[in-house]
Design a protein around this motif. Structure first.
Motif, mmCIF file in Angstrom:
data_model
loop_
_atom_site.group_PDB
_atom_site.id
_atom_site.type_symbol
_atom_site.label_atom_id
_atom_site.label_comp_id
_atom_site.label_asym_id
_atom_site.label_seq_id
_atom_site.Cartn_x
_atom_site.Cartn_y
_atom_site.Cartn_z
ATOM 1 N N THR A 1 -3.559 0.291 -3.205
ATOM 2 C CA THR A 1 -3.175 -1.036 -2.722
ATOM 3 C C THR A 1 -3.006 -1.976 -3.902
ATOM 4 N N SER B 1 0.851 -1.193 0.000
ATOM 5 C CA SER B 1 0.000 0.000 0.000
ATOM 6 C C SER B 1 0.885 1.242 0.000
ATOM 7 N N ILE B 2 0.496 2.225 -0.797
ATOM 8 C CA ILE B 2 1.245 3.485 -0.872
ATOM 9 C C ILE B 2 0.265 4.644 -0.879
ATOM 10 N N GLU B 3 0.745 5.813 -0.492
ATOM 11 C CA GLU B 3 -0.044 7.033 -0.610
ATOM 12 C C GLU B 3 0.191 7.621 -1.991
ATOM 13 N N TRP B 4 -0.899 7.882 -2.701
ATOM 14 C CA TRP B 4 -0.785 8.355 -4.077
ATOM 15 C C TRP B 4 -1.834 9.436 -4.315
ATOM 16 N N ASN C 1 -13.015 7.478 -8.320
ATOM 17 C CA ASN C 1 -11.673 7.112 -8.784
ATOM 18 C C ASN C 1 -11.805 6.344 -10.102
ATOM 19 N N LEU D 1 -8.098 1.510 -5.361
ATOM 20 C CA LEU D 1 -7.947 2.932 -5.056
ATOM 21 C C LEU D 1 -9.317 3.439 -4.630
ATOM 22 N N GLY E 1 -2.822 11.733 -2.342
ATOM 23 C CA GLY E 1 -3.701 11.930 -1.193
ATOM 24 C C GLY E 1 -4.627 10.775 -0.916
ATOM 25 N N LYS E 2 -4.462 9.659 -1.649
ATOM 26 C CA LYS E 2 -5.304 8.482 -1.447
ATOM 27 C C LYS E 2 -4.409 7.258 -1.302
ATOM 28 N N THR E 3 -4.998 6.174 -0.837
ATOM 29 C CA THR E 3 -4.229 4.938 -0.641
ATOM 30 C C THR E 3 -4.419 4.007 -1.827
#
Length: 786
Positions: free
Chosen positions: A17, A8-11, A124, A35, A13-15
């Motif tokens: 996975t 999981s990363i922050e992209w 999204n 997302l 302002g959203k997560t």
């Protein structure tokens, strides 16, 4: 049970996975990307062997949207997902374009990349998520993929770039741009812009490139945990001796061929050289023959590329910046609403524009529900345009993609639906092709719409740029030919007006290009676009003032929403009658906006007059034209303003006495009337005698005013102690106490001592003896004392 791996990363302002190991485990690589609440599954499978004699890379990308992802059931008869929609085709191409160049040149195994939208949250967008999932699945699969790539969408609102904007932000802004690339270079760009500068566009591309770096890092982290062993590729065979043999045999022939400026003649000379090469290796095995043909193509590329890099000399003799000769004309076809023939060198397009009404809009069903498109652009590429025999039928992926590129280029300069309430269809038929028929479509489409009278903000031109890159040496070339496209490293298309860029598309065939190269390409494209706009202006430099005589006219009126029901009528009766009687089309929406359309202006005016007559209120003292709808003894009822009826009393027909109404008027007769009075109940009293029936002018009322009635005094027969009739002093005793001596009411007995009833019409002494009252008369009808 599951050997699941997740990152999981922050992209933006959203997560984001990325997950693998739980779903589609038999695929070579499968990734579930999430997302928000949008989820896309991408599975990759690759064949372990290739077909004998195969010399191309069979990569196939499929993107599919499941209606269940948005909680919807597909429309239509079959109620299931069918063939690819236009959006699915475009997203499939969007995924294919940046990943295809990242496979080895000698890799010919078949690969399927299938991305499916499983959940969609309406916020999204799944297309970017599908690109990321495809990159991750390929990276995990073990196939020789030189990725991973990242992807991002960029918006531009109030001078600020937005990473992965929502649909609302894209609609409110000036840019919708998609970029894909590796960690150090850009591979693909697709965009629509509202006349933005080269600096803003380049800034957006680089903003996107920085924005998807965390995605690439996340994919690498997942690959470190779950990637399969990379495939072992067979060692590349040294064919330098074969190449040298070919160069000695046909090198001079190819060099001479690529100096021939005419495409057909050049192609014939190249084919003769290729035939000589086939004869040279006719006795070799199949693998060697295939390899020799590929080396011929490499030899061709070297000849063309070196001539451009070293001498600045192109195939047709131009330098790197010159645009081929352009000839443009409008009004090419007599019966279309707008048409243009655009020719640039050996590329030619016939573009036509057709204007329609609202019912011609295209209905599009997707994850977000139904929506309607009032601008369509369809591109056709028949095989004769390149002098070949081939399939002719429904458009393929290439036709859909090229048409959408031209659509994006022209869409930003269209007028609003409120200002120009037409459905617009542009059709581009490519009749010759030797380089960038999509940009010819942009130019021809712009001219054909102006010829049809579509008020574009400004004309739009387009140009295709190419790139030759060898190490640190490179050359950007303007208005590329087909051969330069095939043998070059970049296809860079830019469209726009004199004020800025409306569309930018880039595809790279190498590992990516730098910001410096893109900056040079954008500046050079600007010069080329300006030149093409000047050539287009020689044919037509502004939108025609009048629509084509063959195009429908549309007039828009706004009515109060409370009047919509009256215009439509019960079960649509009124609006159907308006359409049937006038011949015009009538569309009405929930806000009271009515669009009336017809190719005959008189039909529009008739329908408009009818509708306004329904919704407008009559004015006392105003003169109207109406139609007699009913004759009665005391006058005639006249319909005016479309939906209003009023009475012309017999005394208001003429200044002289009219004995019989039917002697003067007949049903269906058109008359001019003046509104004399509208009573509180809405009943209208009309007059014909004060209006000139020929001109409609108001006449002076020469009839002397009525004499006031004499006071006739109290009515007779009431001098019995009851008092005047209107002062409430009737001495009749209490009404409800049962003291009246009237006798039983229903048994036929006597009712008190009142004596027999008078006959109708009989009045007591001194009363009016006017006879019986009429059985029907309007409430406002007064007695004619004349």
């Amino acid at each position: 049970m599951f050997d699941m791996k997740k990152v999981s990363i922050e992209w933006g302002g959203k997560t984001l996975t990325l997950e693998t190991g739980r779903v589609a485990r038999q695929a070579d690589g499968a990734v579930l990307a999430t997302l928000g609440e949008t989820v896309v599954l991408c599975a990759v499978t690759a064949a372990r062997s290739i077909k004998e004699g195969q010399d191309f890379f069979p990569l196939t990308v499929h993107y599919q949207e499941k209606y269940s992802a948005a909680g919807r059931i597909p429309g239509g008869f079959f109620k299931r997902e069918r063939g690819a929609t236009e959006k699915e085709t475009l997203v499939s191409r969007l995924i294919d374009r940046p990943i295809r160049p990242l496979f080895p040149e000698n890799f010919f195994n078949e690969i399927n990349v299938i991305a499916q939208v499983l959940s969609y949250d309406g916020e999204n967008e799944p297309d970017m998520l599908a690109m990321v999932a495809a990159s991750a699945a390929l990276t995990l699969s073990g196939v020789p993929f030189m990725g991973p790539i990242g992807a991002a969408r960029v918006g531009y609102v109030d001078g600020e770039y937005i990473l992965n904007p929502t649909d609302e932000q894209v609609a409110a802004g000036d840019l919708d741009l998609v970029v894909a690339g590796t960690n150090d270079a850009v591979m693909m760009v697709e965009s629509e812009a509202k006349e933005l500068s080269e600096e803003v566009m380049l800034g957006a591309v680089m903003f996107a490139h920085r924005g998807f770096q965390p995605v690439i890092e996340g994919i690498i982290k997942l690959a470190e945990q779950a990637a399969k062993e990379p495939w072992e590729l067979s060692a590349e065979i040294d064919r330098s001796a074969t190449k040298a043999k070919l160069k000695d045999a046909i090198g001079a022939d190819l060099a001479a061929a690529y100096k021939i400026t005419n495409k057909a003649e050049r192609q014939n000379a190249i084919n003769e050289a290729r035939a000589k090469a086939r004869d040279l290796f006719a006795d070799e095995d199949a693998a060697e023959r295939i390899a020799s043909l590929k080396l011929v193509k490499k030899l061709e590329a070297e000849i063309v590329r070196q001539a451009i890099l070293k001498d600045g000399q192109r195939i047709d003799g131009r330098d790197t910046k010159t645009v081929r000769p352009i000839e443009a004309m409008v009004g090419f076809l007599p019966r279309t609403h707008g048409s243009a023939l655009f020719t640039r060198g050996e590329t030619q397009a016939i573009c036509t524009t057709t204007l329609g009404t609202k019912d011609a809009e295209q209905m599009i069903d997707g994850l977000g529900g139904l929506n309607y498109q009032h601008f369509m652009l369809h591109y056709n590429f028949p095989p004769y345009s390149v002098g070949e025999v081939g399939r002719f039928g429904a458009p393929g992926r290439r036709e859909v993609g090229h048409g959408k590129l031209a659509w994006r280029a022209l869409h930003p300069v269209l007028p609003s639906k409120e200002d120009f309430p037409y459905t617009i269809r542009v059709l581009s038929d490519i009749t010759e092709s030797n380089g960038s028929s999509s940009m010819a479509t942009v130019c021809g489409g712009s001219l054909s719409m102006m010829d049809a009278g579509v008020p574009l903000k400004r004309p739009v031109s387009g140009i295709a740029m190419g790139l030759i890159l060898e190490g640190k040496d490179f050359a950007v070339i303007s208005d590329i030919l087909g051969d330069e496209d095939h043998l070059g490293d970049m296809d860079f298309k830019v469209a726009g007006t004199s004020e800025g860029i409306t569309s930018l598309q880039m595809d790279i065939k190498i590992a990516g290009i730098t910001e410096e190269i893109m900056k040079i390409a954008l500046a050079q494209a600007n010069e080329g676009r300006a030149h093409i706009l000047g050539e287009m202006a020689k044919a037509l430099d502004h939108t025609r003032e009048e629509l084509s005589a063959h195009a429908p006219r549309i007039e828009t009126i706004q009515i109060d929403k409370s009047k919509i029901r009256e215009v439509i009528g019960t079960g649509g009766k009124v609006i159907r009658e308006i359409v049937a009687e006038t011949g015009a089309k009538v569309d009405i929406d929930d806000e009271g906006v009515i669009k009336i359309s017809s190719s005959d202006v008189s039909q529009i005016e008739a329908a408009k007059k009818w509708i306004l007559g329904i919704v407008e209120e009559a004015e006392v003292g105003k003169i109207y034209t109406g139609k007699v709808v009913n004759l009665v003894d005391f006058g005639a009822f006249v319909n005016f303003m479309g939906g209003k009826d009023g009475l012309v009393h017999v005394s208001e027909i003429r200044n002289e006495r009219v004995e019989k109404v039917a002697d003067v008027l007949s049903e269906g007769q058109e008359v001019k009337v003046k509104v004399l009075e509208i009573d509180p109940r809405g009943k209208v009293r009309l007059s014909m005698r004060v209006v000139d029936q020929e001109t409609g002018a108001e006449l002076e009322d020469t009839r002397p005013p009525r004499e006031p009635r004499e006071d006739r005094g109290p009515r007779g027969g009431r001098d019995d102690g009851r008092g005047p009739r209107r002062d409430g002093g009737r001495d009749r005793g209490p009404r409800r106490d049962g003291d009246r001596d009237r006798g039983p009411r229903r048994d036929g007995g006597e009712r008190g001592d009142r004596g027999p009833r008078r006959e109708r019409g009989e009045r007591s002494e001194g009363g009016n003896d006017d006879g019986p009252a009429p059985e029907f008369a309007p409430a406002f009808l007064t007695r004619d004392d004349d």
